[in-house]
Each structure stands twice: as C-alpha cells, then as structure tokens.
Design a protein around this motif. Structure first.
Motif, PDB file in Angstrom:
ATOM      1  N   ALA A   9     -26.975  -9.670  -0.716  1.00  0.00           N
ATOM      2  CA  ALA A   9     -25.659  -9.040  -0.586  1.00  0.00           C
ATOM      3  C   ALA A   9     -24.540  -9.869  -1.223  1.00  0.00           C
ATOM      4  N   VAL A  10     -24.450 -11.149  -0.886  1.00  0.00           N
ATOM      5  CA  VAL A  10     -23.310 -11.946  -1.357  1.00  0.00           C
ATOM      6  C   VAL A  10     -23.705 -13.252  -2.033  1.00  0.00           C
ATOM      7  N   GLY A  11     -24.957 -13.659  -1.939  1.00  0.00           N
ATOM      8  CA  GLY A  11     -25.404 -14.904  -2.534  1.00  0.00           C
ATOM      9  C   GLY A  11     -25.500 -16.011  -1.499  1.00  0.00           C
ATOM     10  N   CYS A  12     -26.371 -16.950  -1.737  1.00  0.00           N
ATOM     11  CA  CYS A  12     -26.605 -18.042  -0.779  1.00  0.00           C
ATOM     12  C   CYS A  12     -25.346 -18.876  -0.522  1.00  0.00           C
ATOM     13  N   LYS A  13     -24.593 -19.177  -1.554  1.00  0.00           N
ATOM     14  CA  LYS A  13     -23.440 -20.073  -1.399  1.00  0.00           C
ATOM     15  C   LYS A  13     -22.388 -19.525  -0.447  1.00  0.00           C
ATOM     16  N   PRO A  16     -22.882 -18.304   5.803  1.00  0.00           N
ATOM     17  CA  PRO A  16     -22.387 -19.309   6.748  1.00  0.00           C
ATOM     18  C   PRO A  16     -23.431 -20.354   7.121  1.00  0.00           C
ATOM     19  N   ALA A  17     -24.704 -20.075   6.917  1.00  0.00           N
ATOM     20  CA  ALA A  17     -25.768 -21.029   7.251  1.00  0.00           C
ATOM     21  C   ALA A  17     -26.287 -21.777   6.024  1.00  0.00           C
ATOM     22  N   PHE A  18     -25.567 -21.746   4.908  1.00  0.00           N
ATOM     23  CA  PHE A  18     -26.030 -22.346   3.659  1.00  0.00           C
ATOM     24  C   PHE A  18     -26.346 -23.832   3.799  1.00  0.00           C
ATOM     25  N   GLY A  28     -34.057 -17.533  -0.888  1.00  0.00           N
ATOM     26  CA  GLY A  28     -32.685 -17.306  -1.335  1.00  0.00           C
ATOM     27  C   GLY A  28     -32.580 -17.311  -2.850  1.00  0.00           C
ATOM     28  N   ASP A  29     -31.349 -17.477  -3.348  1.00  0.00           N
ATOM     29  CA  ASP A  29     -31.131 -17.430  -4.791  1.00  0.00           C
ATOM     30  C   ASP A  29     -30.795 -18.794  -5.397  1.00  0.00           C
ATOM     31  N   VAL A  30     -31.047 -19.870  -4.661  1.00  0.00           N
ATOM     32  CA  VAL A  30     -30.769 -21.213  -5.158  1.00  0.00           C
ATOM     33  C   VAL A  30     -32.003 -21.730  -5.881  1.00  0.00           C
ATOM     34  N   LYS A  31     -31.817 -22.261  -7.095  1.00  0.00           N
ATOM     35  CA  LYS A  31     -32.932 -22.808  -7.857  1.00  0.00           C
ATOM     36  C   LYS A  31     -33.247 -24.219  -7.392  1.00  0.00           C
ATOM     37  N   LYS A  32     -34.515 -24.581  -7.435  1.00  0.00           N
ATOM     38  CA  LYS A  32     -34.934 -25.929  -7.084  1.00  0.00           C
ATOM     39  C   LYS A  32     -34.450 -26.894  -8.162  1.00  0.00           C
ATOM     40  N   PRO A  33     -34.129 -28.138  -7.805  1.00  0.00           N
ATOM     41  CA  PRO A  33     -33.643 -29.094  -8.806  1.00  0.00           C
ATOM     42  C   PRO A  33     -34.607 -29.309  -9.966  1.00  0.00           C
TER      43      PRO A  33
END
Length: 50
Positions: A9-13, A16-18, A28-33
C-alpha cells in the motif's frame, strides 16, 4: 516479492513498524545490502598506476 500489505500500500519506509520489522527484506520492499552491492560494477584499477 512484496507480500506485506503495508509495503504494497505505502511502502516499507512509511510503515510504523519499519525500525523493528525483522522481515522487511523478506516480505517487504527493502532490498538486502548484498543485493544492492551486486548491481554495481567493481572498481577497476588502472594497470599503469601502482
């Protein structure tokens, strides 16, 4: 693949629990380093310089 409904809906960033989410790179939509680093080319050294 994004499975988290908040990430869809709005993205991981914006979630509120990011900061405490252990699965932001799994569902989620965060890529691994290491995934982000794999996209870059390695630095090339000039063989003339030593």
């Amino acid at each position: 693949m994004t499975l988290c409904p908040i990430a869809i809906a709005v993205g991981c960033k914006k979630c509120p629990a990011f900061s405490v989410c252990p699965l932001k790179s799994v569902i989620g939509d965060v890529k691994k380093p290491e995934d982000a680093a794999a996209g870059r080319k390695p630095a090339r050294r000039d063989p003339a310089k030593k």
